[in-house]
Design a protein around this motif. Structure first.
Motif, PDB file in Angstrom:
ATOM      1  N   GLY A 124       0.815  -1.221   0.000  1.00 57.50           N
ATOM      2  CA  GLY A 124       0.000   0.000   0.000  1.00 57.50           C
ATOM      3  C   GLY A 124       0.841   1.261   0.000  1.00 57.50           C
ATOM      4  N   LEU A 125       1.898   1.266   0.792  1.00 56.20           N
ATOM      5  CA  LEU A 125       2.772   2.435   0.841  1.00 56.20           C
ATOM      6  C   LEU A 125       3.514   2.623  -0.476  1.00 56.20           C
ATOM      7  N   GLY A 126       3.904   1.519  -1.100  1.00 57.37           N
ATOM      8  CA  GLY A 126       4.547   1.613  -2.413  1.00 57.37           C
ATOM      9  C   GLY A 126       3.611   2.193  -3.459  1.00 57.37           C
ATOM     10  N   LEU A 127       2.361   1.719  -3.473  1.00 61.00           N
ATOM     11  CA  LEU A 127       1.366   2.256  -4.411  1.00 61.00           C
ATOM     12  C   LEU A 127       1.168   3.752  -4.181  1.00 61.00           C
ATOM     13  N   LEU A 140       4.666  10.401  -6.366  1.00 59.87           N
ATOM     14  CA  LEU A 140       5.773  10.762  -7.259  1.00 59.87           C
ATOM     15  C   LEU A 140       5.289  11.059  -8.676  1.00 59.87           C
ATOM     16  N   ALA A 141       4.194  10.406  -9.085  1.00 55.54           N
ATOM     17  CA  ALA A 141       3.638  10.646 -10.417  1.00 55.54           C
ATOM     18  C   ALA A 141       2.718  11.867 -10.447  1.00 55.54           C
ATOM     19  N   LEU A 171       7.230  -3.096  -5.937  1.00 55.75           N
ATOM     20  CA  LEU A 171       6.153  -3.467  -6.868  1.00 55.75           C
ATOM     21  C   LEU A 171       5.040  -2.432  -6.862  1.00 55.75           C
ATOM     22  N   GLY A 172       4.609  -2.042  -5.666  1.00 57.15           N
ATOM     23  CA  GLY A 172       3.549  -1.045  -5.572  1.00 57.15           C
ATOM     24  C   GLY A 172       3.925   0.263  -6.233  1.00 57.15           C
ATOM     25  N   ALA A 192       2.027   1.822  -9.543  1.00 60.76           N
ATOM     26  CA  ALA A 192       1.440   3.161  -9.501  1.00 60.76           C
ATOM     27  C   ALA A 192       2.035   4.073 -10.558  1.00 60.76           C
ATOM     28  N   ARG A 193       3.324   3.999 -10.736  1.00 61.47           N
ATOM     29  CA  ARG A 193       3.970   4.859 -11.752  1.00 61.47           C
ATOM     30  C   ARG A 193       3.473   4.518 -13.151  1.00 61.47           C
ATOM     31  N   GLN A 194       3.250   3.233 -13.411  1.00 61.82           N
ATOM     32  CA  GLN A 194       2.726   2.833 -14.728  1.00 61.82           C
ATOM     33  C   GLN A 194       1.277   3.274 -14.903  1.00 61.82           C
TER      34      GLN A 194
END
Length: 127
Positions: free
Chosen positions: A49-52, A58-59, A117-118, A122-124
């Motif tokens: 969740g934090l990665g997402l 960032l995006a 991974l998250g 999210a960046r994609q």
């Protein structure tokens, strides 16, 4: 007033951690299972969740206020380093050194992998 966002997220994250831990342990048909799968699952979920969220921030798709609410508040209360440490120590004290080491290695690798991974997902999604 940013602290209210953190508190609001934590109000959801802390009980969610407890309920998820209990549900995972119950699913194993052993609330006192030897390996701390409940803590492992909540920590991995919080990392994902934090990665997402970090990837979305960032995006430019999520605000710093959302980061306080969901990242610091929810994910911070959902994950639990102290319980992870305590359960690892208990494994070692009970003569289950292999499981203690496995818990540390798996938790760190899965946590780093989940946050990475998250973030990439999210960046994609938000490019």
């Amino acid at each position: 007033m940013n602290w209210l966002l953190v508190v609001a997220g934590a109000v959801v994250g802390a009980p969610l951690r407890y309920l998820t831990d209990r549900a995972v342990q119950k699913r194993l048909d052993d609330p006192d299972a030897v390996f701390p799968w409940g803590t492992f699952v909540v920590n991995a979920a919080a990392c994902l969740g934090l990665g997402l969220l970090a990837g979305a921030v960032l995006a430019g798709a999520a605000s710093s206020r959302l980061e306080l609410l969901l990242g610091t508040g929810l994910c911070g209360a959902l994950s639990t380093y102290s319980t992870f440490s305590y359960e690892t120590l208990r494994l070692a004290e009970r003569g289950r050194g292999f499981l203690a080491v496995a818990n540390v290695v798996m938790s760190v690798l899965v946590g780093l992998g989940a946050v990475h991974l998250g973030s990439q997902v999210a960046r994609q999604l938000f490019v």
